[in-house]
Design a protein around this motif. Sequence first.
Motif: not given
Length: 695
Positions: A109-110, A114-116, A276-280, A286-289
């Motif tokens: 998914a990340s 990142e491609k988009l 630590f994945v760059g996207s939420p 609920q936000r996990a990272n």
Amino acid sequence: MAASFRLRHAIKLGKLFSRQVTYNVERTIIERTCRQFAAISGNHIRCFSSQTATKSSTEYHNIIQDTEKITGEKAKHEFQSETQMLLQIVAKSLYSDKEVFIRELISNASDALEKLRYLRLSNNEVGEVPGDRNLEIHIATDKQNRTLTIQDTGIGMTREELISNLGTIARSGSKAFLEQIKDKQSEGDPSKIIGQFGVGFYSAFMVADKVDVYTKSYANDAEGLCWSSDGSGSFEISQAEGVQAGTKIVIHLRPDSREFCDESVLKGIITKYSNFVGSPIYVNGQRANTIQPLWMLDPKSITPLQHAEFYRFIGNCFDVPRFILHYTTDVPLSIKALLYFPEDKPGLFDLARDTAGGVSLYSRKILIKSKAENLLPKWLRFIKGVVDSEDIPLNLSRELLQNSTLIGKLRGVLTARVLKFLQERSVKQPEDFNKFYVDYGLYLKEGIVTSNDQSEKEDIGKLLRFESSAASPNELISLPQYCSRLTQDQNNIYYLSAPNRTLAEQSPYYESLKKRNVEVLFCYEPYDELVLMHLRQFNSHNLISVEKEMRDDSNATKAENLGIINKEEMDALVNYMQNLLKKKAYDVKMTNRLESHPCVVTVQDMASARHFIRTQSHQLNEEMRYNILQPRFEINPSHPLIKKLCQLTKTDSKLADLLIQQLFMSSMVGAGLIEDPRILLNPMNELLTLALEKH
């Protein structure tokens, strides 16, 4: 408040118990008790400021909706033949733990995000996609229906890409994407694309009875599609309405994998692997990272508070870092490392604990292994932190990585950088480094004993510190400092093992070197001489114990160098001693290396001999001890006691025998070749009794 109360109560219990244990044990018990109570209370003692979070974890935000509806006919496709064979391997053998499938799907998914992101930066038309959506990953659980849904707002897939990427297990969609853009001038960073889509996706079949994929390409007027398979031998693709742009994966879990529907389990896995994945990443809205990957940031932009919080998070500890090494390089490997040196002293049991270190291995912010073995040598196991390398393949199991050549190269680069960093600290912050050395010097010495690389041993040797005969008491010097003071005619570095400075300066082995003004390092710990014995050399200078130097000095025992007036009497005494000590002393010689001491014992390699006696003495009888050691008894012909013995052997042989035996045994104890000095008591009493009878 309840957690705080329990924590205070735990510390009080630790303090009460500490009255019966040593300081190190006290701290270890308190720390472990705190960790246990922290776990019970939901880990509330970890406290992160808003500086480390991009959004509040309590903010609700969810885009997952059941709007998809299949409208077209289902087109059935067979997996390629190699895919059918490899699918079982991927689903059952390639990965170590079933939970890894979550890491893989989040990584995919990340990649899509990142491609988009990259295409938006390089092609303005992409930014005109309806809705201009945020780049996010959403996960939803449904315990009742036993499903797990992972949805991204990324690039999505066309029908051809679905067949290509999900119909061929060994094909890499991400790799193909990078091949397409590698020759283009870009504003984005395609290196952020994490892994290989095909292999990671099929890890879902470790836990799934069936997998449905709803996807819609980012392009305008793209069709919504549904891909579905049970992982057996075929998959179906059909058109679908209500599909949001991006990709949505619905995993129908097997009954034995229903724990992955549990929100707390899911969040724990995300924290472990994908925090630590760059996207939420949102779990049930609920936000996990929420923690930033500090190792990816500019070191100058990170505050001490951020370092302290991140160190406590990544190291699961409660102190603050003493030193911080933020290291980035592209040669010979791509490495981003953030390593922390603890402030607290190691616990009583930490030194003996033969476990992996506290450094976790990541690849593009995705966890490969927590507390990775072989990433740093075991003697650096006190270091905590993160190492991120783009050269590490994300889709391999941890066991395959454990002994790989790549990990060996990574370990070599990191070890060299840590040693260089500590050397820099010893020069720029000498007081702080000396405090570190007092607390953690034993780990450095372990590195010298266990390393097989002489160059690495000498790099560690630069960090060793000892007192010296040429320095003030309590002043520590390094081996480079010692070498800088060597005279032209001195090729060796001399050291002496003794319990303290007073005994070192009074040692019979040190007398001659002191008279010649030769600098000697004083080793107060019993293992120090073993460490220097393993080091062997430093800057092309041999490390020699003063006992060995004394034994190897053949000039000291030559008759013409002794200056003896009554040589015949002394020769007779030497023969007398040899006959009396023939089952103990391998040889008896006169020496000019002694002044205030009457005699001394030397063996071939004193450091090895002492270590052997300490570890094997319980298995040796007296005869075996002397056969192995073959000690040489060296006497000072100028000492009054030795001169008096010449007469006693003729006038009172019994008293002379007791005195010679006592001198020999005292020398053995002084040399550390007999650990229990109580062996001297009975002969001493007998000697004193006989001496008093003569008066």
